[in-house]
Design a protein around this motif. Structure first.
Motif, PDB file in Angstrom:
ATOM      1  N   PHE A 166       8.005  -3.027   1.921  1.00  0.00           N
ATOM      2  CA  PHE A 166       6.763  -2.337   2.268  1.00  0.00           C
ATOM      3  C   PHE A 166       6.712  -2.052   3.766  1.00  0.00           C
ATOM      4  CE2 PHE A 166       2.445  -1.114   2.341  1.00  0.00           C
ATOM      5  CZ  PHE A 166       1.826  -1.784   3.383  1.00  0.00           C
TER       6      PHE A 166
ATOM      7  N   TYR B 263       3.065   1.870  -9.440  1.00  0.00           N
ATOM      8  CA  TYR B 263       3.384   2.859  -8.432  1.00  0.00           C
ATOM      9  C   TYR B 263       4.192   3.980  -9.052  1.00  0.00           C
ATOM     10  CZ  TYR B 263       2.163  -0.577  -4.788  1.00  0.00           C
ATOM     11  OH  TYR B 263       1.523  -1.493  -3.995  1.00  0.00           O
TER      12      TYR B 263
ATOM     13  N   TYR C  27      -2.203  -0.345 -11.659  1.00  0.00           N
ATOM     14  CA  TYR C  27      -1.692  -0.677 -10.345  1.00  0.00           C
ATOM     15  C   TYR C  27      -0.223  -0.299 -10.201  1.00  0.00           C
ATOM     16  CZ  TYR C  27      -5.995  -3.266  -9.729  1.00  0.00           C
ATOM     17  OH  TYR C  27      -7.319  -3.601  -9.624  1.00  0.00           O
TER      18      TYR C  27
ATOM     19  N   LEU D  87       1.708   4.560  -0.291  1.00  0.00           N
ATOM     20  CA  LEU D  87       2.492   3.590   0.468  1.00  0.00           C
ATOM     21  C   LEU D  87       3.839   4.189   0.820  1.00  0.00           C
ATOM     22  CD1 LEU D  87       1.330   2.175  -2.442  1.00  0.00           C
ATOM     23  CD2 LEU D  87       1.632   0.164  -1.021  1.00  0.00           C
TER      24      LEU D  87
ATOM     25  N   ASP E  96      -5.147   7.223  -5.432  1.00  0.00           N
ATOM     26  CA  ASP E  96      -6.101   6.802  -4.410  1.00  0.00           C
ATOM     27  C   ASP E  96      -5.482   5.892  -3.354  1.00  0.00           C
ATOM     28  OD1 ASP E  96      -7.849   3.911  -5.830  1.00  0.00           O
ATOM     29  OD2 ASP E  96      -5.726   4.463  -5.835  1.00  0.00           O
ATOM     30  N   TYR E  97      -4.204   5.619  -3.482  1.00  0.00           N
ATOM     31  CA  TYR E  97      -3.565   4.692  -2.544  1.00  0.00           C
ATOM     32  C   TYR E  97      -2.117   5.099  -2.420  1.00  0.00           C
ATOM     33  CZ  TYR E  97      -2.548   0.060  -0.472  1.00  0.00           C
ATOM     34  OH  TYR E  97      -2.193  -0.966   0.355  1.00  0.00           O
TER      35      TYR E  97
ATOM     36  N   ARG F  86      -3.387  -9.432  -7.624  1.00  0.00           N
ATOM     37  CA  ARG F  86      -4.201  -8.392  -8.226  1.00  0.00           C
ATOM     38  C   ARG F  86      -5.298  -7.977  -7.250  1.00  0.00           C
ATOM     39  NH1 ARG F  86      -3.503  -5.512 -13.040  1.00  0.00           N
ATOM     40  NH2 ARG F  86      -5.465  -5.115 -14.086  1.00  0.00           N
ATOM     41  N   GLY F  87      -5.445  -6.715  -7.032  1.00  0.00           N
ATOM     42  CA  GLY F  87      -6.483  -6.250  -6.122  1.00  0.00           C
ATOM     43  C   GLY F  87      -6.219  -4.823  -5.740  1.00  0.00           C
ATOM     44  N   SER F  88      -7.254  -4.165  -5.304  1.00  0.00           N
ATOM     45  CA  SER F  88      -7.155  -2.726  -5.100  1.00  0.00           C
ATOM     46  C   SER F  88      -6.080  -2.321  -4.102  1.00  0.00           C
ATOM     47  CB  SER F  88      -8.497  -2.185  -4.614  1.00  0.00           C
ATOM     48  OG  SER F  88      -9.459  -2.269  -5.632  1.00  0.00           O
ATOM     49  N   TYR F  89      -5.980  -3.031  -3.010  1.00  0.00           N
ATOM     50  CA  TYR F  89      -5.088  -2.574  -1.954  1.00  0.00           C
ATOM     51  C   TYR F  89      -4.053  -3.624  -1.564  1.00  0.00           C
ATOM     52  CZ  TYR F  89      -8.536   1.096  -1.815  1.00  0.00           C
ATOM     53  OH  TYR F  89      -9.373   2.115  -2.170  1.00  0.00           O
ATOM     54  N   ASN F  90      -3.629  -4.386  -2.535  1.00  0.00           N
ATOM     55  CA  ASN F  90      -2.556  -5.356  -2.284  1.00  0.00           C
ATOM     56  C   ASN F  90      -1.223  -4.740  -2.648  1.00  0.00           C
ATOM     57  OD1 ASN F  90      -4.287  -7.429  -1.448  1.00  0.00           O
ATOM     58  ND2 ASN F  90      -4.668  -8.048  -3.557  1.00  0.00           N
ATOM     59  N   GLU F  91      -0.345  -4.659  -1.652  1.00  0.00           N
ATOM     60  CA  GLU F  91       0.925  -4.003  -1.910  1.00  0.00           C
ATOM     61  C   GLU F  91       1.824  -4.887  -2.760  1.00  0.00           C
ATOM     62  OE1 GLU F  91      -0.125  -4.906   1.082  1.00  0.00           O
ATOM     63  OE2 GLU F  91       1.446  -6.022   2.144  1.00  0.00           O
ATOM     64  N   GLN F  92       2.776  -4.232  -3.397  1.00  0.00           N
ATOM     65  CA  GLN F  92       3.758  -4.931  -4.203  1.00  0.00           C
ATOM     66  C   GLN F  92       4.946  -5.316  -3.329  1.00  0.00           C
ATOM     67  OE1 GLN F  92       4.721  -2.551  -7.671  1.00  0.00           O
ATOM     68  NE2 GLN F  92       2.571  -2.016  -7.964  1.00  0.00           N
TER      69      GLN F  92
ATOM     70  N   TYR G  67       7.770   2.792   1.522  1.00  0.00           N
ATOM     71  CA  TYR G  67       8.711   1.687   1.430  1.00  0.00           C
ATOM     72  C   TYR G  67      10.028   2.123   2.036  1.00  0.00           C
ATOM     73  CZ  TYR G  67       5.912  -1.251  -1.708  1.00  0.00           C
ATOM     74  OH  TYR G  67       4.944  -2.082  -2.243  1.00  0.00           O
TER      75      TYR G  67
ATOM     76  N   ARG H  27      -0.447   5.391  -6.115  1.00  0.00           N
ATOM     77  CA  ARG H  27      -1.049   4.592  -7.174  1.00  0.00           C
ATOM     78  C   ARG H  27      -2.299   5.279  -7.681  1.00  0.00           C
ATOM     79  NH1 ARG H  27      -4.417  -0.454  -5.758  1.00  0.00           N
ATOM     80  NH2 ARG H  27      -5.941   1.226  -5.840  1.00  0.00           N
TER      81      ARG H  27
END
Lengths: 113, 113
Positions: free
Chosen positions: A46, A101, A99, A34, A31-32, B96-102, A36, A93
């Motif tokens: 990122f 990747y 969470y 990214l 659902d997400y 921690r959170g749905s759309y927080n990138e690493q 890099y 993700r």
């Protein structure tokens, strides 16, 4: 099995032109997404992300497009600059509960001056 | 801005030895992830911790263990090292959170001889 695939291991583009990096995924639960960028001897940095409820996200020279029906996303870099030369990883993700990747295998972009 | 710190940056060990890799997340980040990147491969998720508890587990061998401490730093302990453990080990941190990138550290390059 590789759930996130980047089928082009390398790409060369002339400075000032558009770079298009592609990524395909197999798991419809992602659902997400990214992108890099990674330089040698550094960790991934990122670049840009997109959630599955959108089909486009733009940030300066970088735009990510998501086609959920095709399970495909792409990163457009316009205009490409020599400093963009790096390895680009697509990452996905899963839905809430994890969470972590899942990374693609990377595409090495070379922007020629 | 403070980034993720990993130590050591390089480590050379012999087969059957043990190694400990350390990760210091970005201040106020509560989640730490460990990834392993073999030569020419994509980063593979190993394990993650949220608020000092293991939150997710990937392809981490039984010979490896990890933990997150009260100051949120994390250590990856690797025992009975094998030649195939030679890789780049990345630590990443996030809120921690749905759309927080690493955010990734620079990695530790482990070489097993």
């Amino acid at each position: 099995d590789q759930q996130v695939k980047q089928n082009s291991p390398s790409l060369s583009v002339q400075e000032g032109r558009i770079s298009i990096l592609n990524c395909d995924y197999t798991n419809s639960m992602f659902d997400y997404f990214l992108w890099y960028k990674k330089y040698p001897a550094e960790g991934p940095t990122f670049l840009i992300s997109i959630s599955s409820i959108k089909d486009k996200n733009e940030d300066g020279r970088f735009t990510v497009f998501l086609n959920k029906s095709a399970k495909h996303l792409s990163l457009h870099i316009v205009p490409s600059q020599p400093g963009d030369s790096a390895v680009y990883f697509c990452a996905a993700r899963g839905r809430s509960g994890t969470y972590k990747y899942i990374f693609g295998t990377g595409t090495r972009l070379k922007v020629l001056a | 801005a403070a980034g993720v710190i990993q130590s050591p940056r390089h480590l050379i060990k012999e087969k059957r030895e043990t190694a400990t890799l350390k990760c210091y997340p970005i201040p106020r980040h509560d989640t730490v992830y460990w990834y392993q990147q073999g030569p020419g491969q994509d980063p593979q998720f190993l394990i993650s911790f949220y608020e000092k508890m293991q939150s997710d587990k990937g392809s981490i061998p039984d010979r490896f263990s990890a933990q997150q401490f009260s100051d949120y730093h994390s250590e990856l302990n690797m025992s009975s090292l094998e030649l195939g453990d030679s890789a780049l080990y990345f630590c990443a941190s996030s809120l921690r959170g749905s759309y927080n990138e690493q955010f990734f550290g620079p990695g530790t390059r482990l070489t097993v001889l």
